[in-house]
Motif scaffolding. Structure first.
Motif, PDB file in Angstrom:
ATOM      1  N   PHE A  38      20.028  23.787   8.211  1.00 48.09           N
ATOM      2  CA  PHE A  38      18.603  24.021   8.475  1.00 48.09           C
ATOM      3  C   PHE A  38      17.860  22.723   8.739  1.00 48.09           C
ATOM      4  CE2 PHE A  38      19.472  27.898   5.827  1.00 48.09           C
ATOM      5  CZ  PHE A  38      19.263  28.823   6.837  1.00 48.09           C
ATOM      6  N   ASN A  39      18.493  21.579   8.421  1.00 42.54           N
ATOM      7  CA  ASN A  39      17.879  20.293   8.745  1.00 42.54           C
ATOM      8  C   ASN A  39      17.775  20.070  10.247  1.00 42.54           C
ATOM      9  OD1 ASN A  39      17.642  19.140   6.012  1.00 42.54           O
ATOM     10  ND2 ASN A  39      19.873  19.173   6.009  1.00 42.54           N
ATOM     11  N   GLU A  40      18.604  20.778  11.014  1.00 41.97           N
ATOM     12  CA  GLU A  40      18.609  20.622  12.465  1.00 41.97           C
ATOM     13  C   GLU A  40      17.804  21.744  13.117  1.00 41.97           C
ATOM     14  OE1 GLU A  40      20.094  17.813  13.441  1.00 41.97           O
ATOM     15  OE2 GLU A  40      20.562  17.556  11.306  1.00 41.97           O
ATOM     16  N   SER A  41      17.167  21.427  14.228  1.00 39.40           N
ATOM     17  CA  SER A  41      16.261  22.393  14.860  1.00 39.40           C
ATOM     18  C   SER A  41      16.978  23.663  15.313  1.00 39.40           C
ATOM     19  CB  SER A  41      15.553  21.741  16.058  1.00 39.40           C
ATOM     20  OG  SER A  41      16.505  21.286  17.010  1.00 39.40           O
ATOM     21  N   LYS A  42      18.255  23.552  15.691  1.00 40.14           N
ATOM     22  CA  LYS A  42      19.001  24.732  16.139  1.00 40.14           C
ATOM     23  C   LYS A  42      20.262  24.926  15.301  1.00 40.14           C
ATOM     24  CE  LYS A  42      17.361  24.462  20.931  1.00 40.14           C
ATOM     25  NZ  LYS A  42      17.753  24.371  22.362  1.00 40.14           N
ATOM     26  N   GLY A  43      20.195  24.527  14.037  1.00 37.23           N
ATOM     27  CA  GLY A  43      21.362  24.587  13.182  1.00 37.23           C
ATOM     28  C   GLY A  43      21.509  25.891  12.421  1.00 37.23           C
ATOM     29  N   PHE A  44      21.224  27.001  13.061  1.00 42.75           N
ATOM     30  CA  PHE A  44      21.340  28.285  12.377  1.00 42.75           C
ATOM     31  C   PHE A  44      21.487  29.401  13.407  1.00 42.75           C
ATOM     32  CE2 PHE A  44      16.884  27.050  12.824  1.00 42.75           C
ATOM     33  CZ  PHE A  44      16.372  28.101  13.566  1.00 42.75           C
ATOM     34  N   GLU A  45      21.940  30.558  12.933  1.00 39.62           N
ATOM     35  CA  GLU A  45      22.020  31.748  13.762  1.00 39.62           C
ATOM     36  C   GLU A  45      20.967  32.741  13.291  1.00 39.62           C
ATOM     37  OE1 GLU A  45      26.415  32.356  15.369  1.00 39.62           O
ATOM     38  OE2 GLU A  45      26.347  32.494  13.182  1.00 39.62           O
ATOM     39  N   LYS A  46      20.416  33.504  14.239  1.00 38.19           N
ATOM     40  CA  LYS A  46      19.338  34.438  13.925  1.00 38.19           C
ATOM     41  C   LYS A  46      19.824  35.878  13.946  1.00 38.19           C
ATOM     42  CE  LYS A  46      15.443  31.750  15.781  1.00 38.19           C
ATOM     43  NZ  LYS A  46      14.332  31.752  16.771  1.00 38.19           N
ATOM     44  N   LYS A  50      16.982  41.918  11.419  1.00 33.94           N
ATOM     45  CA  LYS A  50      16.600  41.753  10.007  1.00 33.94           C
ATOM     46  C   LYS A  50      15.635  40.585   9.802  1.00 33.94           C
ATOM     47  CE  LYS A  50      20.941  43.662   8.247  1.00 33.94           C
ATOM     48  NZ  LYS A  50      22.146  43.405   7.396  1.00 33.94           N
ATOM     49  N   GLN A  51      15.351  39.884  10.901  1.00 32.62           N
ATOM     50  CA  GLN A  51      14.444  38.730  10.865  1.00 32.62           C
ATOM     51  C   GLN A  51      14.930  37.690   9.844  1.00 32.62           C
ATOM     52  OE1 GLN A  51      10.499  40.444  10.256  1.00 32.62           O
ATOM     53  NE2 GLN A  51      10.214  40.624  12.469  1.00 32.62           N
ATOM     54  N   LEU A  52      16.217  37.345   9.945  1.00 32.81           N
ATOM     55  CA  LEU A  52      16.829  36.382   9.037  1.00 32.81           C
ATOM     56  C   LEU A  52      17.459  35.241   9.814  1.00 32.81           C
ATOM     57  CD1 LEU A  52      18.637  38.811   6.533  1.00 32.81           C
ATOM     58  CD2 LEU A  52      16.514  37.551   6.142  1.00 32.81           C
ATOM     59  N   LYS A  53      17.551  34.091   9.165  1.00 29.05           N
ATOM     60  CA  LYS A  53      18.243  32.943   9.723  1.00 29.05           C
ATOM     61  C   LYS A  53      19.417  32.604   8.807  1.00 29.05           C
ATOM     62  CE  LYS A  53      14.089  30.880  11.770  1.00 29.05           C
ATOM     63  NZ  LYS A  53      13.195  29.684  11.771  1.00 29.05           N
ATOM     64  N   PHE A  54      20.587  32.369   9.404  1.00 27.07           N
ATOM     65  CA  PHE A  54      21.787  32.069   8.640  1.00 27.07           C
ATOM     66  C   PHE A  54      22.259  30.655   8.955  1.00 27.07           C
ATOM     67  CE2 PHE A  54      21.669  36.667   9.131  1.00 27.07           C
ATOM     68  CZ  PHE A  54      21.887  37.098   7.829  1.00 27.07           C
ATOM     69  N   GLY A  55      22.231  29.820   7.945  1.00 27.21           N
ATOM     70  CA  GLY A  55      22.639  28.437   8.129  1.00 27.21           C
ATOM     71  C   GLY A  55      24.056  28.186   7.636  1.00 27.21           C
ATOM     72  N   LYS A  56      24.561  26.983   7.881  1.00 33.37           N
ATOM     73  CA  LYS A  56      25.875  26.554   7.441  1.00 33.37           C
ATOM     74  C   LYS A  56      25.734  25.224   6.703  1.00 33.37           C
ATOM     75  CE  LYS A  56      27.893  29.991   9.572  1.00 33.37           C
ATOM     76  NZ  LYS A  56      28.502  31.106   8.798  1.00 33.37           N
ATOM     77  N   ILE A  57      26.863  24.675   6.261  1.00 27.07           N
ATOM     78  CA  ILE A  57      26.883  23.344   5.670  1.00 27.07           C
ATOM     79  C   ILE A  57      27.351  22.358   6.732  1.00 27.07           C
ATOM     80  CG2 ILE A  57      27.789  21.894   3.809  1.00 27.07           C
ATOM     81  CD1 ILE A  57      26.043  24.170   2.864  1.00 27.07           C
ATOM     82  N   TYR A  58      26.594  21.290   6.907  1.00 31.36           N
ATOM     83  CA  TYR A  58      26.930  20.241   7.859  1.00 31.36           C
ATOM     84  C   TYR A  58      27.296  18.960   7.110  1.00 31.36           C
ATOM     85  CZ  TYR A  58      25.149  22.605  12.111  1.00 31.36           C
ATOM     86  OH  TYR A  58      24.953  23.440  13.175  1.00 31.36           O
ATOM     87  N   LEU A  59      27.988  18.051   7.810  1.00 27.83           N
ATOM     88  CA  LEU A  59      28.253  16.720   7.281  1.00 27.83           C
ATOM     89  C   LEU A  59      27.376  15.689   7.985  1.00 27.83           C
ATOM     90  CD1 LEU A  59      32.142  16.567   6.843  1.00 27.83           C
ATOM     91  CD2 LEU A  59      30.383  16.910   5.098  1.00 27.83           C
ATOM     92  N   TYR A  60      26.945  14.695   7.208  1.00 30.12           N
ATOM     93  CA  TYR A  60      26.073  13.643   7.707  1.00 30.12           C
ATOM     94  C   TYR A  60      26.627  12.280   7.304  1.00 30.12           C
ATOM     95  CZ  TYR A  60      22.575  17.257   8.602  1.00 30.12           C
ATOM     96  OH  TYR A  60      21.916  18.360   9.079  1.00 30.12           O
ATOM     97  N   LYS A  61      26.193  11.285   8.038  1.00 28.62           N
ATOM     98  CA  LYS A  61      26.521   9.897   7.737  1.00 28.62           C
ATOM     99  C   LYS A  61      25.240   9.111   7.526  1.00 28.62           C
ATOM    100  CE  LYS A  61      28.437   5.725   9.940  1.00 28.62           C
ATOM    101  NZ  LYS A  61      29.075   5.176  11.162  1.00 28.62           N
ATOM    102  N   ALA A  62      25.240   8.189   6.556  1.00 29.83           N
ATOM    103  CA  ALA A  62      24.111   7.287   6.335  1.00 29.83           C
ATOM    104  C   ALA A  62      24.673   5.907   6.018  1.00 29.83           C
ATOM    105  CB  ALA A  62      23.223   7.777   5.212  1.00 29.83           C
ATOM    106  N   THR A  63      23.895   4.868   6.273  1.00 27.82           N
ATOM    107  CA  THR A  63      24.313   3.498   5.980  1.00 27.82           C
ATOM    108  C   THR A  63      23.309   2.851   5.030  1.00 27.82           C
ATOM    109  OG1 THR A  63      23.208   2.734   7.997  1.00 27.82           O
ATOM    110  CG2 THR A  63      25.569   3.177   8.129  1.00 27.82           C
ATOM    111  N   LYS A  64      23.807   1.850   4.313  1.00 21.18           N
ATOM    112  CA  LYS A  64      22.980   1.189   3.300  1.00 21.18           C
ATOM    113  C   LYS A  64      22.501  -0.160   3.811  1.00 21.18           C
ATOM    114  CE  LYS A  64      22.871   0.536  -1.703  1.00 21.18           C
ATOM    115  NZ  LYS A  64      23.668   0.557  -2.955  1.00 21.18           N
ATOM    116  N   GLU A  65      21.205  -0.374   3.690  1.00 17.48           N
ATOM    117  CA  GLU A  65      20.596  -1.653   4.052  1.00 17.48           C
ATOM    118  C   GLU A  65      19.852  -2.155   2.829  1.00 17.48           C
ATOM    119  OE1 GLU A  65      18.207  -1.035   7.482  1.00 17.48           O
ATOM    120  OE2 GLU A  65      19.918  -0.572   8.800  1.00 17.48           O
ATOM    121  N   GLY A  66      20.378  -3.210   2.221  1.00 16.64           N
ATOM    122  CA  GLY A  66      19.812  -3.654   0.951  1.00 16.64           C
ATOM    123  C   GLY A  66      20.090  -2.629  -0.127  1.00 16.64           C
TER     124      GLY A  66
END
Length: 301
Positions: A38-46, A50-66
């Motif tokens: 749901f963090n993504e604008s089109k990351g779900f199926e409608k 039933k007027q429902l949205k079905f999301g999934k689990i995604y993987l993300y990457k982040a980097t450390k600065e300081g």
């Protein structure tokens, strides 16, 4: 004894959805973590009816600065039709292990890996039937020496999800790590560093994180190799042990010394097969059971 500090939130990465688990590269600079699509604008199926949205689990990457985590990016193999989760990064940072119900798997959820080169990723590869089953295989954790720990509910175990391990350096089979980590309930998210680590379990009615300090204990198996009642010198003797599928796995080998003696280190209260061959190539086998030992002060006597 070391203490665990109070948990603090990673505000730059957390969302209003579920976030985690996470894995961090050995240099501490890069994090891979799970969050909801749901963090993504089109990351779900409608479901319009039933007027429902079905999301999934995604993987993300982040980097450390300081002291700050930033540069959050969704991984390119995320897809709104399946979930990718439970990441674990290899010591060299070049292979990311994860679980997914993406197409091409063997069961409901499988363990996969993908090569990593900066912000470039290869094609996800299924780990195959050595690891995956027709059931749920998830929560991978890869050690520095490429031993994979994971949880499965479709292998012989104590109940629910059990923790298994497999050495990816050889052709050995996955083995159940047994009590006291595994129980009749679900045991999962196992990690290890040296002899210590953590795992999750619902054995007490809710999901809890437990810690452990694990030290393998061994006993000596010593004997004398005789051929036709005569001491056999310089011959090789092999130590096998059956896995949970009944397949004999070579555990060790030893050269008989000048007195015909051999010696192995074995785990207590387990069965092993000793195998040797005569000059004509005939095979001789004897089963040895290391039972009758009691554990006192973390040592078997």
């Amino acid at each position: 004894n070391k203490t665990i500090s109070e948990a603090t939130t990673v505000d730059n990465l957390n969302t209003k959805w579920h976030d985690g688990p996470a894995t961090i590269t050995s240099d501490g600079s890069t994090m891979y973590f799970a969050s909801e699509s749901f963090n993504e604008s089109k990351g779900f199926e409608k479901d319009k009816e039933k007027q429902l949205k079905f999301g999934k689990i995604y993987l993300y990457k982040a980097t450390k600065e300081g002291d700050t985590w930033s540069n959050k990016k969704a991984l390119p193999f995320n897809d709104k039709t399946y979930s990718v989760r439970n990441p674990s990064i290899s010591k060299d940072g070049k292979t990311l292990y994860f679980s997914s119900n993406m197409p091409g798997g063997l069961g409901a959820e499988d363990i996969w890996k993908v090569s990593v080169n900066g912000d470039s990723y290869g094609t996800p590869e299924n780990l195959g039937s050595r690891v995956n089953t027709e059931g749920n295989d998830s929560f991978p954790f890869i050690t520095d020496d490429s031993v994979l720990y994971f949880s499965s509910d479709a292998r012989q175990g104590l109940g629910g999800l059990d923790v298994f391990k497999i050495d990816l350096n050889d052709n050995s089979d996955a083995m159940n790590i047994g009590l006291p980590v595994n129980s009749e309930k679900d045991d999962f998210a196992f990690s290890i560093q040296g002899t210590k680590g953590f795992f999750s379990t619902n054995r007490n009615g809710s999901d809890d994180i437990l810690s452990y300090d694990y030290k393998q204990s061994f006993v000596k198996l010593v004997g004398k190799l005789l051929v036709d009642s005569a001491v056999s010198i310089g011959k090789k003797i092999y130590l096998y042990q059956k896995n949970e599928q009944g397949k004999s796995i070579l555990k060790d080998s030893s050269i008989v010394d000048t007195n015909g003696n051999y010696e192995f280190k074995i785990r207590p209260n387990q069965a092993y097969d000793l195998v040797a061959f005569d000059d004509a190539g005939n095979r001789f086998q004897q089963t040895s059971i290391s039972d009758g030992y009691q554990k006192i002060n973390n040592e078997y006597v």
